[in-house]
Enzyme design. Structure first.
Site, mmCIF file in Angstrom:
data_model
loop_
_atom_site.group_PDB
_atom_site.id
_atom_site.type_symbol
_atom_site.label_atom_id
_atom_site.label_comp_id
_atom_site.label_asym_id
_atom_site.label_seq_id
_atom_site.Cartn_x
_atom_site.Cartn_y
_atom_site.Cartn_z
ATOM 1 N N SER A 280 8.441 2.347 -1.641
ATOM 2 C CA SER A 280 7.276 2.877 -2.164
ATOM 3 C C SER A 280 6.760 2.586 -3.574
ATOM 4 C CB SER A 280 6.765 4.210 -1.443
ATOM 5 O OG SER A 280 5.544 4.674 -1.766
ATOM 6 N N ASP A 291 6.781 -9.660 -11.229
ATOM 7 C CA ASP A 291 5.533 -10.384 -11.143
ATOM 8 C C ASP A 291 4.943 -10.875 -12.447
ATOM 9 O OD1 ASP A 291 5.548 -10.485 -8.382
ATOM 10 O OD2 ASP A 291 3.854 -9.487 -8.101
ATOM 11 N N LYS A 305 8.475 -0.276 1.940
ATOM 12 C CA LYS A 305 7.441 0.329 2.278
ATOM 13 C C LYS A 305 6.178 0.477 1.450
ATOM 14 C CE LYS A 305 6.583 5.641 2.973
ATOM 15 N NZ LYS A 305 5.363 5.585 2.492
#
Length: 528
Positions: A280, A291, A305
């Protein structure tokens, strides 16, 4: 009937346009069944657990993370995320039916009146506390701020019981377990979850370390928490305007979260540690760092998740968490791994399969590939965050015998007994962590005492298992003793260098960043 009205309230919460005739009919049907059971069933029925079971049953048929939380559990969750509760400020364990004070919160109410580690709490107000279960103790020691609790303790070396009157106060729940300099110019910060106080704690730790030149951010075992704290942590390392995460769902408008200003640490070499329990909010941070090519991610593939839950309180203090959207990393990857509605068991078993496949350096043929936003290197989707450097779990020293000592609670009981006897001598001989790290070792007598306690608790001695686990057991004992003397940071300072391969690789990477680290962010990931 109030739980029925609470369920009806879920429908009232929805926009009117969403209340299709069929949904109204189904609610009426549920209400009819409730009334017939309550009014006609042959025996008197406690309807509350039936309604709670019905709620749980409905949510079981959805995604793996929508859930019902009863009122008692909800109170504990709220305290965990709020970052504080009201109590007396002790850490405790149950040792042979007795509450033993394992640690004292610095500056807390118990410390102020003179309660010490190793004290046995034998009476709480008018109640005999001997025989209390672990789960029962907080009910009596916690309470409203400003309220008073009376305790009697037995202290080793004191002939009579000691009586303390303690006024409860706010007690912080820390989310940063450790912050220390791991090597020259390399800081280490361990975050155990994302609660309301996380970024305040993180910033304080970062500045206390002198704004280290390089940083290891340890999110191993961090199951997530509050979105806004994850966004703020990612923004700490990113420039103004960098997208951190976006959400997309059927009944809620899409949202995008970006760094509101330049972060405090924009250029320092960074390593993020994750494992299969990182989920999460942890995945949001790790995914954003990956990224944007901001840091190297080391460890094992994260849980996957990536469902956005909205928590809706019900009238009796319970709540439901409903999934309303999915998280996407800045490059567009979906964090949530695939699932089939209603198949929760299969979902968790699939996690083990995916973990084994990833650690074998294999990818499914249909695993989607993405490009990072700064250098265009390849990262992979399909759920969860796949590290730039994969590190297998260190299972050296684990044996069935050692695992049995832990499962039966023998190791925990042994440490409690050991600290009860040895704490005064340990505090005298090792006043600082550095002297403890250099000078303490669990000798053969300590191991023999552990074996003997195991025998009395039904764990048969296994010489082969013991020999294979001897070194790890000594290390674990040293780390647990350090934890009781110097807090959680002491535990990690012992365990990380000796038994955390991801940590050791991070030290090596940051030790020569230009040679070992920076090239990973300019080219294809290196898999080991």
């Amino acid at each position: 009937m109030r739980l029925i009205f609470a369920i009806a309230g879920l429908f009232l919460w929805l926009p009117l346009a969403a209340q299709q005739p069929d949904a109204v009919r189904q609610l009426q049907k549920f209400t009819q069944v409730y009334r017939y059971l309550d009014g006609l069933y042959v025996d008197e029925v406690d309807m509350a657990p039936l309604v709670e079971g019905a709620i749980e049953g409905m949510l079981e048929e959805l995604d793996p993370h929508s859930a019902y939380i009863d009122a008692e559990e909800m109170q504990g969750i709220t305290e965990s995320f709020d970052g504080e509760f009201s109590g007396i400020g002790v850490e405790f364990n149950i040792l042979r039916d007795t509450i033993v004070v394992a640690g004292i919160i610095a500056g807390g109410p118990a410390e102020r009146v003179g309660v010490r580690p190793n004290d046995r709490i034998v009476r709480i107000d008018t109640l005999d506390a001997v025989g209390f279960k672990q789960r029962d103790v907080p009910k009596y020691l916690r309470g409203k701020r400003g309220s008073r609790v009376e305790i009697d303790v037995i202290r080793p070396g004191e002939p009579e019981r000691l009586h303390f009157g303690i006024v409860r106060d706010k007690i912080p729940l820390h989310t940063v377990d450790a912050a220390y300099m791991a090597a020259d110019k390399i800081g280490y910060i361990k975050v155990n979850r994302f609660g309301h106080s996380t970024m305040r704690e993180f910033r304080e730790a970062y500045r206390r370390l002198g704004r280290p030149q390089s940083l290891i951010l340890d999110l191993q075992g961090n199951g997530g928490g509050l979105l806004e704290q994850a966004v703020e942590m990612a923004a700490f390392f990113l420039p103004h305007g960098a997208r951190i995460v976006s959400t997309e769902g059927r009944a809620v408008p899409p949202q995008s979260f970006s760094a509101p200003q330049n972060g405090e640490d924009l250029k320092g070499p960074l390593v993020v540690l994750i494992d299969e329990q990182s989920a999460s909010a942890s995945e949001i941070v790790a995914g954003a760092m990956q990224d944007w090519d901001r840091g190297v991610v080391i460890g094992r593939p994260s849980f996957g998740k990536g469902l956005v839950q909205r928590q809706i309180g019900l009238s009796d203090g319970s709540a439901v968490r409903l999934t309303v959207a999915r998280y996407h990393t800045p490059s567009g990857r979906v964090i949530q791994r695939p699932y089939e509605p209603g198949k929760r068991r299969e979902y968790y078993l699939d996690h083990l399969r995916r973990y084994d496949d990833a650690m074998c350096d294999s990818l499914d043929a249909d695993t989607p590939a993405y490009r990072t936003l700064r250098t265009g290197r390849t990262v992979y989707g399909g759920g969860g965050i796949r590290p730039d450097i994969l590190v297998k779990a260190d299972t050296t020293g684990f044996s069935t015998y050692y695992a049995e000592l832990i499962r039966r609670g023998v190791m925990n009981e042994f440490i409690l007994d050991y600290m009860d006897r040895e704490r005064p001598a340990l505090e005298r001989d090792f006043p600082a962590f550095e002297s403890f790290e250099r000078g303490y070792e669990a000798d053969e007598k300590v191991l023999a005492d552990l074996i003997a306690l195991g025998e009395t608790r039904g764990v048969t001695f296994d010489s082969t298992g013991f020999e294979s686990s001897r070194a790890l057991m000594r290390l674990q004992i040293k780390a647990l003793v350090a934890q009781r003397l110097f807090g959680m940071e002491g535990y990690y300072r012992i365990m990380n260098p000796a038994h955390n391969d991801a940590y050791r690789q991070a030290i090596e990477l940051l030790g020569d960043w230009k040679k070992n680290g920076a090239p990973l962010l300019e080219a294809e990931p290196v898999l080991q």
